[in-house]
Structure formats: C-alpha cells, structure tokens
Design an enzyme around this catalytic site. Structure first.
Site, mmCIF file in Angstrom:
data_model
loop_
_atom_site.group_PDB
_atom_site.id
_atom_site.type_symbol
_atom_site.label_atom_id
_atom_site.label_comp_id
_atom_site.label_asym_id
_atom_site.label_seq_id
_atom_site.Cartn_x
_atom_site.Cartn_y
_atom_site.Cartn_z
ATOM 1 N N PHE A 119 55.923 47.864 46.119
ATOM 2 C CA PHE A 119 55.824 47.843 44.662
ATOM 3 C C PHE A 119 56.191 46.444 44.179
ATOM 4 C CE2 PHE A 119 55.883 51.483 41.463
ATOM 5 C CZ PHE A 119 54.871 52.170 42.085
ATOM 6 N N GLN A 240 58.737 47.466 27.805
ATOM 7 C CA GLN A 240 57.855 47.072 28.912
ATOM 8 C C GLN A 240 56.394 47.391 28.641
ATOM 9 O OE1 GLN A 240 58.006 48.965 33.107
ATOM 10 N NE2 GLN A 240 58.619 46.847 33.343
ATOM 11 N N HIS A 242 53.074 47.780 30.595
ATOM 12 C CA HIS A 242 52.589 47.907 31.971
ATOM 13 C C HIS A 242 51.270 47.149 32.054
ATOM 14 C CE1 HIS A 242 51.301 49.579 35.753
ATOM 15 N NE2 HIS A 242 52.462 50.188 35.888
ATOM 16 N N LEU A 252 47.908 55.396 32.284
ATOM 17 C CA LEU A 252 48.467 54.512 33.298
ATOM 18 C C LEU A 252 47.687 54.541 34.609
ATOM 19 C CD1 LEU A 252 50.930 52.725 34.072
ATOM 20 C CD2 LEU A 252 51.861 54.766 35.121
ATOM 21 N N GLU A 255 51.173 51.175 39.491
ATOM 22 C CA GLU A 255 51.358 49.979 40.309
ATOM 23 C C GLU A 255 51.076 50.277 41.779
ATOM 24 O OE1 GLU A 255 54.629 47.660 38.774
ATOM 25 O OE2 GLU A 255 55.395 47.512 40.817
ATOM 26 N N ARG A 286 56.379 43.229 36.442
ATOM 27 C CA ARG A 286 55.415 43.688 35.428
ATOM 28 C C ARG A 286 55.256 42.739 34.251
ATOM 29 N NH1 ARG A 286 56.735 50.160 35.583
ATOM 30 N NH2 ARG A 286 55.736 50.415 37.616
ATOM 31 N N HIS A 353 54.754 50.961 27.793
ATOM 32 C CA HIS A 353 55.060 51.854 28.894
ATOM 33 C C HIS A 353 56.497 52.355 28.918
ATOM 34 C CE1 HIS A 353 54.642 53.654 32.805
ATOM 35 N NE2 HIS A 353 55.489 52.821 33.378
ATOM 36 N N ARG A 398 62.118 46.161 33.646
ATOM 37 C CA ARG A 398 62.358 47.148 34.698
ATOM 38 C C ARG A 398 61.391 46.945 35.861
ATOM 39 N NH1 ARG A 398 60.102 52.260 36.188
ATOM 40 N NH2 ARG A 398 58.666 52.351 34.448
HETATM 41 C C1 FAD Z 1 52.637 57.600 33.031
HETATM 42 C C2 FAD Z 1 54.004 57.204 33.561
HETATM 43 C C3 FAD Z 1 54.182 56.942 34.901
HETATM 44 C C4 FAD Z 1 55.435 56.574 35.385
HETATM 45 N N1 FAD Z 1 55.580 56.324 36.719
HETATM 46 C C5 FAD Z 1 56.808 56.005 37.204
HETATM 47 C C6 FAD Z 1 57.012 55.808 38.601
HETATM 48 O O1 FAD Z 1 56.095 55.948 39.423
HETATM 49 N N2 FAD Z 1 58.246 55.471 39.034
HETATM 50 C C7 FAD Z 1 59.303 55.338 38.174
HETATM 51 O O2 FAD Z 1 60.408 55.033 38.627
HETATM 52 N N3 FAD Z 1 59.138 55.534 36.844
HETATM 53 C C8 FAD Z 1 57.925 55.874 36.343
HETATM 54 N N4 FAD Z 1 57.764 56.088 35.000
HETATM 55 C C9 FAD Z 1 58.952 56.094 34.137
HETATM 56 C C10 FAD Z 1 59.725 57.390 34.336
HETATM 57 O O3 FAD Z 1 58.853 58.435 34.660
HETATM 58 C C11 FAD Z 1 60.503 57.783 33.079
HETATM 59 O O4 FAD Z 1 61.250 56.697 32.613
HETATM 60 C C12 FAD Z 1 61.455 58.924 33.376
HETATM 61 O O5 FAD Z 1 60.777 59.981 34.012
HETATM 62 C C13 FAD Z 1 62.121 59.434 32.117
HETATM 63 O O6 FAD Z 1 62.875 60.571 32.418
HETATM 64 P P1 FAD Z 1 63.896 61.180 31.381
HETATM 65 O O7 FAD Z 1 64.551 62.333 32.047
HETATM 66 O O8 FAD Z 1 64.758 60.120 30.825
HETATM 67 O O9 FAD Z 1 62.985 61.682 30.149
HETATM 68 P P2 FAD Z 1 61.638 62.547 30.061
HETATM 69 O O10 FAD Z 1 61.107 62.961 31.360
HETATM 70 O O11 FAD Z 1 60.750 61.789 29.137
HETATM 71 O O12 FAD Z 1 62.136 63.861 29.331
HETATM 72 C C14 FAD Z 1 62.598 63.871 27.995
HETATM 73 C C15 FAD Z 1 63.019 65.279 27.641
HETATM 74 O O13 FAD Z 1 63.636 65.271 26.353
HETATM 75 C C16 FAD Z 1 63.159 66.356 25.593
HETATM 76 N N5 FAD Z 1 63.317 65.993 24.176
HETATM 77 C C17 FAD Z 1 63.040 64.824 23.570
HETATM 78 N N6 FAD Z 1 63.327 64.887 22.267
HETATM 79 C C18 FAD Z 1 63.816 66.129 22.040
HETATM 80 C C19 FAD Z 1 64.282 66.810 20.883
HETATM 81 N N7 FAD Z 1 64.326 66.239 19.677
HETATM 82 N N8 FAD Z 1 64.686 68.102 21.027
HETATM 83 C C20 FAD Z 1 64.635 68.727 22.228
HETATM 84 N N9 FAD Z 1 64.203 68.118 23.344
HETATM 85 C C21 FAD Z 1 63.801 66.830 23.248
HETATM 86 C C22 FAD Z 1 61.733 66.530 26.051
HETATM 87 O O14 FAD Z 1 61.272 67.832 25.769
HETATM 88 C C23 FAD Z 1 61.877 66.281 27.552
HETATM 89 O O15 FAD Z 1 62.292 67.473 28.185
HETATM 90 C C24 FAD Z 1 56.523 56.458 34.497
HETATM 91 C C25 FAD Z 1 56.348 56.723 33.160
HETATM 92 C C26 FAD Z 1 55.093 57.070 32.681
HETATM 93 C C27 FAD Z 1 54.939 57.296 31.203
#
Ligand code: FAD
Length: 587
Positions: A119, A240, A242, A252, A255, A286, A353, A398
């Site tokens: 990566f 960020q 992407h 997306l 990468e 990135r 992103h 990141r």
């Molecule tokens: C398309 C894509 C691909 C990615 N690929 C990678 C990768 O390959 N490797 C990597 O390391 N990172 C990757 N990332 C980044 C990474 O996936 C995210 O940063 C990470 O998964 C975020 O996890 P989280 O638990 O913080 O939040 P999320 O998974 O975004 O979850 C947020 C949660 O909060 C809840 N929520 C939000 N607001 C409220 C509210 N007001 N009331 C109740 N619930 C609420 C939602 O329902 C959800 O359950 C990627 C991101 C994207 C968008």
C-alpha cells in the site's frame, strides 16, 4: 416533556468497526452495553472498506512495527502524536490475529499465512524499499470485519438499538457526561439513555463534499454533538482526498489496485507519477498522488472530453490476477462504467475520502479538552474512537490501511479504559431534570415546516461550496470566500423547509438534523483551514507552499461558541522509543 429512560453502564453511539470492537470488549467483560446506530450495524461505512488493514506481520517481506511507526509519522507529515502512533503500530499484529480468531476470512499465501499487499507510503528499513503490510480479505476487508464483529457482539449479548438517531449528549453541571437523547427513526419516539460512560464512534464527515467516497450517513454527527457540548474539534483542516475515485462519480477505487501493480497515466499515455515521486511512484502517499493528478489536470494533460481526469491501468496484470485479487472493484466498475478493468483503464480523479481531524482524545480514548489557562483534562465519562476521533495517529495525512487499524486498536483501548472507569465509578450519577433540554429544543425547531428553501437544496449547496472552496489546492482568497458562503448558508437555515412533499416522514426531520451537523463541521473545517498558513499533508496552500515547523507544528482546535481556532502542541515523544524528528518528506 416526559421521555422514556433506559440505563446502561456504557452507551456506544455508532456501530461501525470502532463502536463494535469496543462493545465486544466491554460485553465480554460483563459490562451492560448499549450500541445505538442510525442504520442497521452492518450497513455502517466500515462495510465499504476495500483494501485492508496494516500490521507488520512480515509474512510477505521483512517488516517490524518500528518501520510501520516511521512510515506513519512521516505519512502524517510529522503532525501525528508519536505516543499514539507507537501504541497503534505495536498493537497491530495482535489486532489482526484477534480478527482472525473472530472469523475474518483473510486472503492467504500458499503456505497458509495471511496474505499482505503493498500500500502507499509503506517502506522497509525507515524509508527504504516498498513494504507489504496490508492484510486483506480480497477487496472486501471492511465487510468481513464488520460482519465478524457484529456476530461476536450478538454472541456476547451486546444490546443494540438499531435505527435510532442520537440527537445530543447529556451533561451535568459538573461537566460529567451522562448519556444521550436518541430517537427511534421508525416512530420518532424519544429515549433518554443514561450511562456511566459514553463512547462516540460515529465515523467521518465525507458528505461535506460533493464528490466523495463516503456513505450518505457520514454526516459528522458525533463531531457536531461534541461541538455543541462545548468540546473543540482538532485538526479539521486536514481532509483526505483519495487520488482514485471514479471520475465524476466519486466511488472509491481502492489503493489496492495500485498495490497489486496498477498505475496512472495522463492524456499522453505517460506514467506521470515518476516525475512526482521517483521512488515510490504510484504508491506515494495519498496527498502526494492527489496533488499530482490535480496538477496534471490543471496543466492540460487530463483525459476525456473535459480533460478532467487521468486513467488507472491494470490490464497489464492479466485477467486472472485482476479478477481474483480485486473482485469487488471489478464488480463496481462493471456496474458504474460498464467496462472490465482487466481490459480497459478506469477514469479516476481525486475525491473526498477521510476526516483526519475530529474529537480530541488521548491514546486511552478519553476525550480531552484544554482548560482555560491550564493543561488538558479528560471530560469525565466521555470517550471517542474511530474516524470521529482525533487521537492523533494520522496527523495531516492518513496512510491507506491505517484507519481500519485505528478503529480496532483505539476501540479496544477505549473499552479497556472504560472497564477501569466503571470499577471506580460504580453508580449512575443523577441526571439533572433539564439534562435533555438542549436535545428537545433542537427537535422542537424541526416540528414545523418552514416555508423557505428545502433541506436538500441547502445540503447540495453546502457540498458544492466545500468542494470548490476547500479542495485539494487552497488559497486565502478562495477559502475566505468559502467561509463567507458557509456562514451565510448557515444563516439561511432559519426558515428551511423539510421537504417538497406535503407529507413529512420522520426521515425528513433526521435529514434536517444531519444538515445542522454538517453545517457545524463545515464551519470548523474551513475556519481551521483558513488559519493554517503553511502546506502540510492534505492541507496544500498555493499561497504558502512550504511546511513551516517553527510556526505550525501544532494541532488546531476549533471552538464552536466563539468560532475561533487556537492551538496545542504535538506529542512528539513516543512511549518507549526515540522520536522521529521532522524531515523533508520525499517519496
Ligand atoms: C469506500 C471506503 C473505503 C475504505 N477503505 C479502507 C481500507 O481499505 N482500509 C482502511 O484502513 N480504511 C479504509 N477506509 C476508511 C475506514 O473504513 C473508516 O475510516 C472506518 O471504517 C470508520 O469506522 P468507524 O467505526 O469510525 O465509523 P463507521 O464505520 O463510519 O460507523 C459510524 C457509525 O455511527 C453511526 N452513527 C453516526 N451518526 C449517528 C447518529 N447521529 N445516531 C446514531 N448513530 C450514528 C452509524 O450508524 C454507524 O454505525 C475506507 C473508507 C471508505 C469510505
């Protein structure tokens, strides 16, 4: 107004990887845990993560956590806090093995060990040859992680409130966090969840920008809730972009495509990354690749009718490798472009992103605020982890694969600290009678239909302004214009109409609440960006093209009540090893 109440040891807002990892640890330690999510847990944005999660397992090439740590500090453009980075990189192999035991079906090498792909920004030996550090379940890693964590939580009897929307946090007059007011989206019933500890794990705010890779639900709710509770947001100027979203659409293209050997070409068919990053080329970090693409386009070497994108080639890898290693990407390209990447190149452009900034925490997940004229202090009972938090391991930029790692490691770290806190704080503090008032006042505002513009109209305009005025390249003039426009737009919220239709569904009200959240997070982002007069990581200013460590090696903190930005030092000292002092950042 009397609202129903429930009591838990811990309330976790957010059921993505961060929230679920924490919940699992707590439920397994016999804490009484509630997880609230505005969508069904396995629809959280973590599900969309494609490429993988970083850990120095050394399964494919030599590796160790010191090299991972160096790459992360360098990737952060030296703004990351080195104690948190050391903690994360050391914990990474353990985090991956835990996932394996929870049931994540990692891709394998022939000898059965976990496969690891290359990566961006990864090196061996402190900046040497390309490393291979990213563990993946094909290109559906997030999906596999989220499903496994959800199943484990069901087994551990975590209590889920699915499709409940958190409106605001509850604080007592001493500053203790006591839970939140949430709403059942289906029937709009309110519930006050009292908790000894509350963990925000609400994910990022990609919906700030028109073209983005994020789910529609990524509206920065937790960050805005923190702002309204008087907590500043840290490093919001670093967003960020992407390098490879599908041009004009934003989805997306991981990468992992470049990690497997794909590369970028301009309209002349030239492999232009060789000019911008002679060693790492297409696997530079990135921010570097996004700027290179934006520069190619700006200088007239873009592809297509509007010369607004470049091409990502993988056809030279052969159909078998492409289809086997990148099945999800192939599906997506077939669906949205009607082509097969193994045969024709993918049109790509930078797309919003990842939110590097967020709610300031220490490496135990405690939310920390600067006291007036004093040191930082934890907000008692409040924690944050995952993309909504800023711990800060990503600093100004990141590295791919480090966010899944961040949510796992700090989800668990926060849960660890909560377990100790619960031992010392055994009883619920009484919730003040006016505790829910701020949330109720906020809701009351949306009881009635205004007669001005619609919520949807304002949200579209906000995302357009952010894209045009706070994008890959920035200047004082453009950002000031952006700040003025967002400020004016937030002023227009006053007589907003919920919807064009006569019948108002509860989801329309949720959208209005989300727009308020986006507005606050947008103001934090542009205001912080305008103040930072240097270029560092993802914050790239044409008028201040150099990094300035003397003036600006510090974290920003945006305060909502005064709409001002102040600063705090970077924690440059790791836990056990020597620190990595700032150096010129070349790839
Ligand atoms: C398309 C894509 C691909 C990615 N690929 C990678 C990768 O390959 N490797 C990597 O390391 N990172 C990757 N990332 C980044 C990474 O996936 C995210 O940063 C990470 O998964 C975020 O996890 P989280 O638990 O913080 O939040 P999320 O998974 O975004 O979850 C947020 C949660 O909060 C809840 N929520 C939000 N607001 C409220 C509210 N007001 N009331 C109740 N619930 C609420 C939602 O329902 C959800 O359950 C990627 C991101 C994207 C968008």
């Amino acid at each position: 107004m009397e609202i129903a109440r429930r009591r838990f040891d811990t309330l976790i807002i957010g059921a993505g990887g961060g929230g679920l990892r924490a919940a699992l640890h707590l439920s397994s330690a016999d804490a009484h845990v509630a997880v609230v999510s505005k969508v069904f847990p396995t629809r959280s944005h973590t599900v969309a993560a494609q490429g993988g999660v970083n850990a120095a397992l050394a399964n494919v090439r030599p590796d160790n956590w010191h090299w991972h740590m160096f790459d992360t500090v360098k990737g952060s453009d030296y703004l990351g806090d080195q104690d948190a980075i050391e903690y994360m990189c050391r914990a990474a192999p353990q985090a991956v093995y835990e996932l394996e035991h929870f049931g994540v079906p990692f891709s394998r090498l022939d000898d059965g060990r976990i496969y690891q792909r290359q990566f961006g920004g990864q090196s061996m030996n402190f900046g040497g040859e390309q490393a291979a550090r990213t563990c993946a379940a094909a290109d559906r890693t997030g999906h596999a992680i989220l499903q496994s964590l959800y199943q484990q939580n069901i087994r551990a009897r975590t209590h889920f409130f699915d499709e409940y929307f958190a409106i605001d946090l509850i604080k007592d007059h001493e500053g203790y966090l006591l839970g939140a007011v949430v709403m059942n989206i289906a029937n709009s019933e309110l519930l006050l969840i009292e908790a000894k500890t509350t963990l925000l794990a609400t994910g990022g705010a990609g919906q700030l920008f028109r073209t983005n890779t994020n789910a529609l639900i990524n509206t920065g709710d937790g960050m805005a809730m923190a702002l309204r509770a008087g907590i500043p947001l840290q490093d919001m100027e670093f967003f960020q972009f992407h390098p490879t979203g599908i041009a004009g659409k934003g989805m997306l293209i991981s990468e992992a495509v470049r990690g497997e050997g794909g590369y970028l070409v301009n309209a002349d068919g030239e492999r232009f990354m060789e000019h911008y990053a002679p060693n790492a080329k297409d696997l530079a970090s990135r921010d570097v690749v996004s700027r290179a693409i934006a520069t190619e386009v700006r200088e007239g070497r873009g592809c297509g009718e509007h010369r607004d994108h470049v091409l990502l080639k993988v056809d030279h890898l052969g159909a078998e490798t492409v289809h086997q290693r990148l099945p999800g990407i192939c599906d997506m390209v077939r669906t949205f472009l009607g082509t097969d990447p193994a045969e024709s190149p993918i049109p790509v452009a930078p797309t919003a992103h990842y939110t590097m900034g967020g709610i300031p925490t220490n490496r135990f997940g405690q939310v920390i605020v600067p006291l007036q004229h004093g040191p930082e202090e934890p907000v008692p009972g409040l924690y944050a982890a995952g993309e909504c938090a800023c711990v800060s391991v990503h600093g100004a930029n990141r590295l791919g694969g480090n966010s899944l790692l961040d949510i796992l490691v700090f989800g668990r770290a926060a849960a660890n600290h909560i377990v100790d806190y619960l031992h010392e704080n055994r009883y619920h503090k009484p919730c003040p009678t006016d505790g829910a008032d701020p949330a109720l006042a906020r809701l009351a505002r949306w009881e009635q239909q205004g007669d001005g513009e619609t919520v949807d109209h304002l949200r579209t305009e906000l995302a357009q302004i952010m894209e045009e005025n706070c994008g890959v390249f920035r200047t004082e003039e453009v950002m000031q214009d952006g700040l003025d426009k967002v400020t004016a737009l937030s002023g227009r919220m006053g007589d907003v109409r919920l919807t064009d239709h006569s019948k108002i569904f509860n989801t329309a009200r949720i959208e209005a609440l989300e727009l308020e959240n986006l507005m606050d997070v947008a103001l934090a982002t542009v205001a912080s960006a305008l103040q930072r007069k240097e270029s560092r990581g993802a914050h790239s200013r044409i008028d201040y093209p150099e990094r300035d460590d003397v003036q600006w090696l510090r974290h920003s903190l945006y305060h909502r009540d005064t709409r001002t930005v102040d600063y705090k030092p970077v924690r440059t000292r790791p836990i056990t090893v020597d620190s990595f002092p700032p150096k010129e950042r070349v790839y």
